[in-house]
Design a protein around this motif. Structure first.
Motif, PDB file in Angstrom:
ATOM      1  N   UNK A   1     -11.356  -0.096  -8.724  1.00  0.00           N
ATOM      2  CA  UNK A   1     -12.042   1.181  -8.921  1.00  0.00           C
ATOM      3  C   UNK A   1     -11.052   2.331  -9.072  1.00  0.00           C
ATOM      4  N   UNK A   2     -10.185   2.507  -8.081  1.00  0.00           N
ATOM      5  CA  UNK A   2      -9.298   3.672  -8.095  1.00  0.00           C
ATOM      6  C   UNK A   2      -8.260   3.582  -9.217  1.00  0.00           C
ATOM      7  N   UNK A   3      -7.806   2.373  -9.534  1.00  0.00           N
ATOM      8  CA  UNK A   3      -6.791   2.249 -10.578  1.00  0.00           C
ATOM      9  C   UNK A   3      -7.389   2.390 -11.969  1.00  0.00           C
ATOM     10  N   UNK A   4      -8.612   1.945 -12.158  1.00  0.00           N
ATOM     11  CA  UNK A   4      -9.275   2.162 -13.437  1.00  0.00           C
ATOM     12  C   UNK A   4      -9.474   3.652 -13.688  1.00  0.00           C
ATOM     13  N   UNK A   5      -9.898   4.374 -12.637  1.00  0.00           N
ATOM     14  CA  UNK A   5     -10.054   5.821 -12.779  1.00  0.00           C
ATOM     15  C   UNK A   5      -8.739   6.488 -13.138  1.00  0.00           C
ATOM     16  N   UNK A   6      -7.674   6.068 -12.468  1.00  0.00           N
ATOM     17  CA  UNK A   6      -6.362   6.659 -12.730  1.00  0.00           C
ATOM     18  C   UNK A   6      -5.919   6.373 -14.159  1.00  0.00           C
ATOM     19  N   UNK A   7      -6.070   5.131 -14.593  1.00  0.00           N
ATOM     20  CA  UNK A   7      -5.634   4.765 -15.932  1.00  0.00           C
ATOM     21  C   UNK A   7      -6.430   5.526 -16.989  1.00  0.00           C
ATOM     22  N   UNK A   8      -7.732   5.647 -16.782  1.00  0.00           N
ATOM     23  CA  UNK A   8      -8.574   6.376 -17.737  1.00  0.00           C
ATOM     24  C   UNK A   8      -8.143   7.832 -17.843  1.00  0.00           C
ATOM     25  N   UNK A   9      -7.873   8.443 -16.701  1.00  0.00           N
ATOM     26  CA  UNK A   9      -7.444   9.846 -16.688  1.00  0.00           C
ATOM     27  C   UNK A   9      -6.095  10.012 -17.380  1.00  0.00           C
ATOM     28  N   UNK A  10      -5.161   9.127 -17.085  1.00  0.00           N
ATOM     29  CA  UNK A  10      -3.836   9.222 -17.681  1.00  0.00           C
ATOM     30  C   UNK A  10      -3.880   9.023 -19.199  1.00  0.00           C
ATOM     31  N   UNK A  11      -4.717   8.123 -19.664  1.00  0.00           N
ATOM     32  CA  UNK A  11      -4.822   7.897 -21.106  1.00  0.00           C
ATOM     33  C   UNK A  11      -5.359   9.118 -21.837  1.00  0.00           C
ATOM     34  N   UNK A  12      -6.203   9.882 -21.151  1.00  0.00           N
ATOM     35  CA  UNK A  12      -6.770  11.073 -21.781  1.00  0.00           C
ATOM     36  C   UNK A  12      -5.845  12.286 -21.686  1.00  0.00           C
TER      37      UNK A  12
ATOM     38  N   UNK B   1       0.823  -1.205   0.000  1.00  0.00           N
ATOM     39  CA  UNK B   1       0.000   0.000   0.000  1.00  0.00           C
ATOM     40  C   UNK B   1       0.862   1.262   0.000  1.00  0.00           C
ATOM     41  N   UNK B   2       2.007   1.219   0.659  1.00  0.00           N
ATOM     42  CA  UNK B   2       2.917   2.368   0.643  1.00  0.00           C
ATOM     43  C   UNK B   2       3.491   2.576  -0.755  1.00  0.00           C
ATOM     44  N   UNK B   3       3.790   1.493  -1.456  1.00  0.00           N
ATOM     45  CA  UNK B   3       4.290   1.615  -2.817  1.00  0.00           C
ATOM     46  C   UNK B   3       3.241   2.246  -3.731  1.00  0.00           C
ATOM     47  N   UNK B   4       1.987   1.862  -3.528  1.00  0.00           N
ATOM     48  CA  UNK B   4       0.916   2.450  -4.328  1.00  0.00           C
ATOM     49  C   UNK B   4       0.794   3.945  -4.066  1.00  0.00           C
ATOM     50  N   UNK B   5       0.966   4.347  -2.817  1.00  0.00           N
ATOM     51  CA  UNK B   5       0.931   5.774  -2.492  1.00  0.00           C
ATOM     52  C   UNK B   5       2.058   6.517  -3.201  1.00  0.00           C
ATOM     53  N   UNK B   6       3.252   5.935  -3.209  1.00  0.00           N
ATOM     54  CA  UNK B   6       4.393   6.575  -3.870  1.00  0.00           C
ATOM     55  C   UNK B   6       4.148   6.698  -5.371  1.00  0.00           C
ATOM     56  N   UNK B   7       3.573   5.663  -5.975  1.00  0.00           N
ATOM     57  CA  UNK B   7       3.317   5.699  -7.409  1.00  0.00           C
ATOM     58  C   UNK B   7       2.248   6.740  -7.735  1.00  0.00           C
ATOM     59  N   UNK B   8       1.251   6.855  -6.887  1.00  0.00           N
ATOM     60  CA  UNK B   8       0.230   7.880  -7.094  1.00  0.00           C
ATOM     61  C   UNK B   8       0.833   9.273  -6.972  1.00  0.00           C
ATOM     62  N   UNK B   9       1.759   9.449  -6.034  1.00  0.00           N
ATOM     63  CA  UNK B   9       2.417  10.752  -5.926  1.00  0.00           C
ATOM     64  C   UNK B   9       3.192  11.057  -7.201  1.00  0.00           C
ATOM     65  N   UNK B  10       3.875  10.056  -7.744  1.00  0.00           N
ATOM     66  CA  UNK B  10       4.669  10.261  -8.955  1.00  0.00           C
ATOM     67  C   UNK B  10       3.793  10.727 -10.111  1.00  0.00           C
ATOM     68  N   UNK B  11       2.622  10.132 -10.247  1.00  0.00           N
ATOM     69  CA  UNK B  11       1.747  10.449 -11.375  1.00  0.00           C
ATOM     70  C   UNK B  11       0.729  11.541 -11.061  1.00  0.00           C
TER      71      UNK B  11
END
Length: 303
Positions: free
Chosen positions: A160-171, A71-81
């Protein structure tokens, strides 16, 4: 937020496709910001879901530790993006990661406290009563974590949260190359670590809170280096090794501080107050020793 509340994870609106294969080196180097996010995050998601499933039948300390790290790694990756993600959705995701890491960490925290108390018992046999009590607290924490972390809910939340992130990043950044982006985010994390290290060492005495801030900044940089090392030219192997060494020192100091706080905040009906006090005194002595060692490492980073 009260970690004991029945914190509901949202159900997914669709599924985020989890590819269990490790990302290829060519994709990481030549892909876009958006496509590389999916390649980096899917192995972490797969590991997280697997660890959550294992918790229902196994209360092993390492499972809880690895789940918290995931979960900490996911937080770091979200910060990066985060420059390309929606603020509200990102805040919701990070809140969920923090909550689940804290729930998983409850068992791990009592494991660490119990191990430290066993060492304190070598100098005072009466501490054995507190060791036994800590073992009972640990068992309660296991039950709480197993109740709160349901693998189906965790998987749904991540979908849920990763699909939203991926959709946003693709756009927003599907055509942006990954290498300059990764280099800039790692550099920013390095600067943040240096800044916090210098802030911590600007006076003669270093405070616990400052060391904690340095440790958090170091964790973020370490995870980003692990994610982006195959992407960045020149690599960061030496920095990663040095950072791991510093983090280990800071981690040992943090274990003592966190264990002392955990013991102070808990109630032990079957343990005399003087025994608890002796244990806290021993932890304070160990904290002073570890703090000096950790301070030297932080001053080295700052310089």
């Amino acid at each position: 937020m009260d970690m004991d509340d029945d914190w509901r994870l949202p159900r997914p609106i669709a599924l985020f496709k989890i590819d269990h294969r490790p990302p290829g080196l060519s994709l990481l180097k030549t892909g876009s910001v958006a496509s590389t996010f999916a390649s980096l995050v899917t192995p972490v998601v797969a590991e997280t879901v697997q660890k959550a499933r294992e918790l229902s039948a196994n209360g092993d300390a390492e499972h809880f530790h690895q789940l918290r790290v995931a979960f900490r790694k996911l937080r770091a990756l979200y910060w990066a993006y985060s420059p390309y993600l929606e603020k509200e959705a990102t805040a919701q995701a990070i809140e969920g990661f923090k909550h689940l890491a804290a729930v998983a960490g409850g068992t791990r925290d009592w494991d660490i406290a119990g191990d430290l108390l066993k060492k304190a018992q070598d100098s005072d046999a009466s501490v054995e009563m507190l060791v036994t009590a800590a073992r009972e607290k640990r068992a309660q924490a296991v039950m709480h974590s197993q109740t709160m972390i349901r693998s189906d809910d965790v998987e749904a939340f991540l979908n849920d949260v990763l699909l939203r992130a991926q959709t946003t990043l693709q756009s927003r950044c599907d055509d942006l190359p990954i290498r300059p982006f990764a280099r800039s985010r790692v550099l920013l994390a390095q600067r943040a670590l240096r800044k916090r290290s210098r802030r911590a060492t600007r006076g003669e005495a270093i405070h616990e809170e400052d060391l904690h801030d340095v440790r958090k900044a170091g964790k973020k940089l370490r995870y980003l280096l692990e994610f982006f090392q195959p992407i960045i030219k020149g690599g960061r192997s030496r920095i990663l090794r040095e950072l791991t060494s510093v983090q280990n020192e800071l981690g040992q100091f943090n274990d003592i501080v966190a264990s002392a706080n955990l013991i102070r905040s808990a109630s032990f009906d079957a343990v005399p107050p003087e025994v608890v006090q002796k244990s806290l005194q021993w932890l304070e002595e160990q904290k002073c020793l570890r703090m000096r060692a950790a301070s030297r490492r932080v001053r080295a980073i700052a310089s």
